[in-house]
Design a protein around this motif. Structure first.
Motif, PDB file in Angstrom:
ATOM      1  N   GLY A  36       0.809  -1.211   0.000  1.00  0.00           N
ATOM      2  CA  GLY A  36       0.000   0.000   0.000  1.00  0.00           C
ATOM      3  C   GLY A  36       0.843   1.262   0.000  1.00  0.00           C
ATOM      4  O   GLY A  36       0.522   2.242  -0.671  1.00  0.00           O
ATOM      5  N   GLU A  37       1.936   1.257   0.759  1.00  0.00           N
ATOM      6  CA  GLU A  37       2.826   2.411   0.797  1.00  0.00           C
ATOM      7  C   GLU A  37       3.508   2.599  -0.558  1.00  0.00           C
ATOM      8  O   GLU A  37       3.599   3.703  -1.078  1.00  0.00           O
ATOM      9  CB  GLU A  37       3.872   2.239   1.889  1.00  0.00           C
ATOM     10  CG  GLU A  37       4.807   3.409   2.035  1.00  0.00           C
ATOM     11  CD  GLU A  37       5.839   3.223   3.128  1.00  0.00           C
ATOM     12  OE1 GLU A  37       6.821   3.998   3.123  1.00  0.00           O
ATOM     13  OE2 GLU A  37       5.702   2.321   3.965  1.00  0.00           O
ATOM     14  N   LEU A  38       3.989   1.495  -1.129  1.00  0.00           N
ATOM     15  CA  LEU A  38       4.639   1.565  -2.435  1.00  0.00           C
ATOM     16  C   LEU A  38       3.651   2.061  -3.487  1.00  0.00           C
ATOM     17  O   LEU A  38       3.974   2.935  -4.288  1.00  0.00           O
ATOM     18  CB  LEU A  38       5.203   0.201  -2.821  1.00  0.00           C
ATOM     19  CG  LEU A  38       6.042   0.184  -4.093  1.00  0.00           C
ATOM     20  CD1 LEU A  38       7.166  -0.825  -3.950  1.00  0.00           C
ATOM     21  CD2 LEU A  38       5.199  -0.135  -5.295  1.00  0.00           C
ATOM     22  N   ALA A  39       2.435   1.545  -3.467  1.00  0.00           N
ATOM     23  CA  ALA A  39       1.426   1.949  -4.445  1.00  0.00           C
ATOM     24  C   ALA A  39       1.142   3.438  -4.341  1.00  0.00           C
ATOM     25  O   ALA A  39       0.921   4.112  -5.353  1.00  0.00           O
ATOM     26  CB  ALA A  39       0.151   1.144  -4.255  1.00  0.00           C
ATOM     27  N   GLY A  40       1.189   3.979  -3.128  1.00  0.00           N
ATOM     28  CA  GLY A  40       0.949   5.393  -2.927  1.00  0.00           C
ATOM     29  C   GLY A  40       2.040   6.277  -3.511  1.00  0.00           C
ATOM     30  O   GLY A  40       1.841   7.473  -3.702  1.00  0.00           O
ATOM     31  N   MET A  41       3.194   5.707  -3.795  1.00  0.00           N
ATOM     32  CA  MET A  41       4.299   6.461  -4.376  1.00  0.00           C
ATOM     33  C   MET A  41       4.179   6.580  -5.894  1.00  0.00           C
ATOM     34  O   MET A  41       4.855   7.394  -6.516  1.00  0.00           O
ATOM     35  CB  MET A  41       5.631   5.783  -4.021  1.00  0.00           C
ATOM     36  CG  MET A  41       5.879   5.714  -2.536  1.00  0.00           C
ATOM     37  SD  MET A  41       7.321   4.715  -2.137  1.00  0.00           S
ATOM     38  CE  MET A  41       8.601   5.925  -2.430  1.00  0.00           C
ATOM     39  N   LEU A  42       3.345   5.751  -6.495  1.00  0.00           N
ATOM     40  CA  LEU A  42       3.194   5.733  -7.949  1.00  0.00           C
ATOM     41  C   LEU A  42       2.181   6.786  -8.378  1.00  0.00           C
ATOM     42  O   LEU A  42       1.102   6.888  -7.811  1.00  0.00           O
ATOM     43  CB  LEU A  42       2.759   4.350  -8.422  1.00  0.00           C
ATOM     44  CG  LEU A  42       3.720   3.221  -8.059  1.00  0.00           C
ATOM     45  CD1 LEU A  42       3.093   1.874  -8.370  1.00  0.00           C
ATOM     46  CD2 LEU A  42       5.039   3.392  -8.782  1.00  0.00           C
ATOM     47  N   ASN A  43       2.552   7.583  -9.363  1.00  0.00           N
ATOM     48  CA  ASN A  43       1.673   8.634  -9.854  1.00  0.00           C
ATOM     49  C   ASN A  43       2.052   8.960 -11.295  1.00  0.00           C
ATOM     50  O   ASN A  43       2.815   8.230 -11.914  1.00  0.00           O
ATOM     51  CB  ASN A  43       1.758   9.862  -8.938  1.00  0.00           C
ATOM     52  CG  ASN A  43       3.182  10.350  -8.770  1.00  0.00           C
ATOM     53  OD1 ASN A  43       3.919  10.491  -9.737  1.00  0.00           O
ATOM     54  ND2 ASN A  43       3.578  10.610  -7.532  1.00  0.00           N
ATOM     55  N   ALA A  44       1.558  10.060 -11.804  1.00  0.00           N
ATOM     56  CA  ALA A  44       1.824  10.417 -13.200  1.00  0.00           C
ATOM     57  C   ALA A  44       3.304  10.629 -13.475  1.00  0.00           C
ATOM     58  O   ALA A  44       3.786  10.342 -14.566  1.00  0.00           O
ATOM     59  CB  ALA A  44       1.038  11.669 -13.575  1.00  0.00           C
ATOM     60  N   GLU A  45       4.048  11.108 -12.488  1.00  0.00           N
ATOM     61  CA  GLU A  45       5.477  11.362 -12.678  1.00  0.00           C
ATOM     62  C   GLU A  45       6.345  10.165 -12.304  1.00  0.00           C
ATOM     63  O   GLU A  45       7.481  10.058 -12.730  1.00  0.00           O
ATOM     64  CB  GLU A  45       5.928  12.564 -11.835  1.00  0.00           C
ATOM     65  CG  GLU A  45       5.353  13.895 -12.282  1.00  0.00           C
ATOM     66  CD  GLU A  45       3.943  14.110 -11.742  1.00  0.00           C
ATOM     67  OE1 GLU A  45       3.662  13.663 -10.623  1.00  0.00           O
ATOM     68  OE2 GLU A  45       3.125  14.710 -12.452  1.00  0.00           O
ATOM     69  N   THR A  46       5.817   9.274 -11.468  1.00  0.00           N
ATOM     70  CA  THR A  46       6.593   8.137 -10.971  1.00  0.00           C
ATOM     71  C   THR A  46       5.901   6.846 -11.392  1.00  0.00           C
ATOM     72  O   THR A  46       4.895   6.455 -10.801  1.00  0.00           O
ATOM     73  CB  THR A  46       6.725   8.184  -9.429  1.00  0.00           C
ATOM     74  OG1 THR A  46       7.300   9.438  -9.063  1.00  0.00           O
ATOM     75  CG2 THR A  46       7.591   7.058  -8.918  1.00  0.00           C
ATOM     76  N   SER A  47       6.431   6.194 -12.420  1.00  0.00           N
ATOM     77  CA  SER A  47       5.790   4.989 -12.955  1.00  0.00           C
ATOM     78  C   SER A  47       6.306   3.705 -12.318  1.00  0.00           C
ATOM     79  O   SER A  47       5.750   2.643 -12.543  1.00  0.00           O
ATOM     80  CB  SER A  47       5.994   4.914 -14.467  1.00  0.00           C
ATOM     81  OG  SER A  47       7.380   4.841 -14.758  1.00  0.00           O
ATOM     82  N   ALA A  48       7.383   3.833 -11.517  1.00  0.00           N
ATOM     83  CA  ALA A  48       7.966   2.643 -10.893  1.00  0.00           C
ATOM     84  C   ALA A  48       8.762   3.071  -9.657  1.00  0.00           C
ATOM     85  O   ALA A  48       9.097   4.243  -9.485  1.00  0.00           O
ATOM     86  CB  ALA A  48       8.867   1.911 -11.876  1.00  0.00           C
ATOM     87  N   VAL A  49       9.057   2.085  -8.816  1.00  0.00           N
ATOM     88  CA  VAL A  49       9.847   2.286  -7.602  1.00  0.00           C
ATOM     89  C   VAL A  49      10.921   1.212  -7.572  1.00  0.00           C
ATOM     90  O   VAL A  49      10.670   0.061  -7.935  1.00  0.00           O
ATOM     91  CB  VAL A  49       8.951   2.182  -6.346  1.00  0.00           C
ATOM     92  CG1 VAL A  49       9.762   2.248  -5.066  1.00  0.00           C
ATOM     93  CG2 VAL A  49       7.890   3.278  -6.354  1.00  0.00           C
ATOM     94  N   LEU A  50      12.132   1.594  -7.166  1.00  0.00           N
ATOM     95  CA  LEU A  50      13.196   0.609  -6.961  1.00  0.00           C
ATOM     96  C   LEU A  50      13.064   0.029  -5.563  1.00  0.00           C
ATOM     97  O   LEU A  50      12.855   0.767  -4.603  1.00  0.00           O
ATOM     98  CB  LEU A  50      14.574   1.254  -7.110  1.00  0.00           C
ATOM     99  CG  LEU A  50      14.943   1.770  -8.486  1.00  0.00           C
ATOM    100  CD1 LEU A  50      16.302   2.464  -8.434  1.00  0.00           C
ATOM    101  CD2 LEU A  50      14.990   0.628  -9.480  1.00  0.00           C
ATOM    102  N   VAL A  51      13.195  -1.291  -5.463  1.00  0.00           N
ATOM    103  CA  VAL A  51      13.153  -1.959  -4.171  1.00  0.00           C
ATOM    104  C   VAL A  51      14.530  -2.561  -3.923  1.00  0.00           C
ATOM    105  O   VAL A  51      15.000  -3.398  -4.700  1.00  0.00           O
ATOM    106  CB  VAL A  51      12.066  -3.055  -4.133  1.00  0.00           C
ATOM    107  CG1 VAL A  51      12.045  -3.737  -2.771  1.00  0.00           C
ATOM    108  CG2 VAL A  51      10.699  -2.463  -4.461  1.00  0.00           C
TER     109      VAL A  51
END
Length: 85
Positions: A36-51
């Motif tokens: 849920g926290e990771l999903a909240g970081m995704l938006n129009a400017e951020t299409s992915a997150v590094l883990v």
């Protein structure tokens, strides 16, 4: 503009260093971060997150990319009661 846009606008960009066409860095989280926290970081400017994780167990970080489509697939799998791929 992104890599594809840069190449479309300037075919000579293929000879430029990667640093000249990179976009902003992706956010990085630890492997303990909840979905849920990771999903909240995704938006129009951020299409992915590094883990970052210690996948090899040697203390050196390994990086995995979690994209919006990965999160959507996990949510759909959870809704269906199936494990995510």
């Amino acid at each position: 503009r992104g890599l594809i846009g840069t190449l479309a606008a300037d075919p000579d960009a293929r000879a430029r260093p990667v640093r000249d066409v990179m976009s902003a860095p992706l956010p990085t989280v630890g492997s303990e971060t909840v979905l849920g926290e990771l999903a909240g970081m995704l938006n129009a400017e951020t299409s992915a997150v590094l883990v970052a994780s210690d996948a090899a167990g040697d203390g050196a970080p390994a990086y995995h990319i979690v994209s919006r489509s990965d999160v959507l697939a996990a949510l759909v799998a959870a809704e269906r009661g199936a494990p995510a791929a």
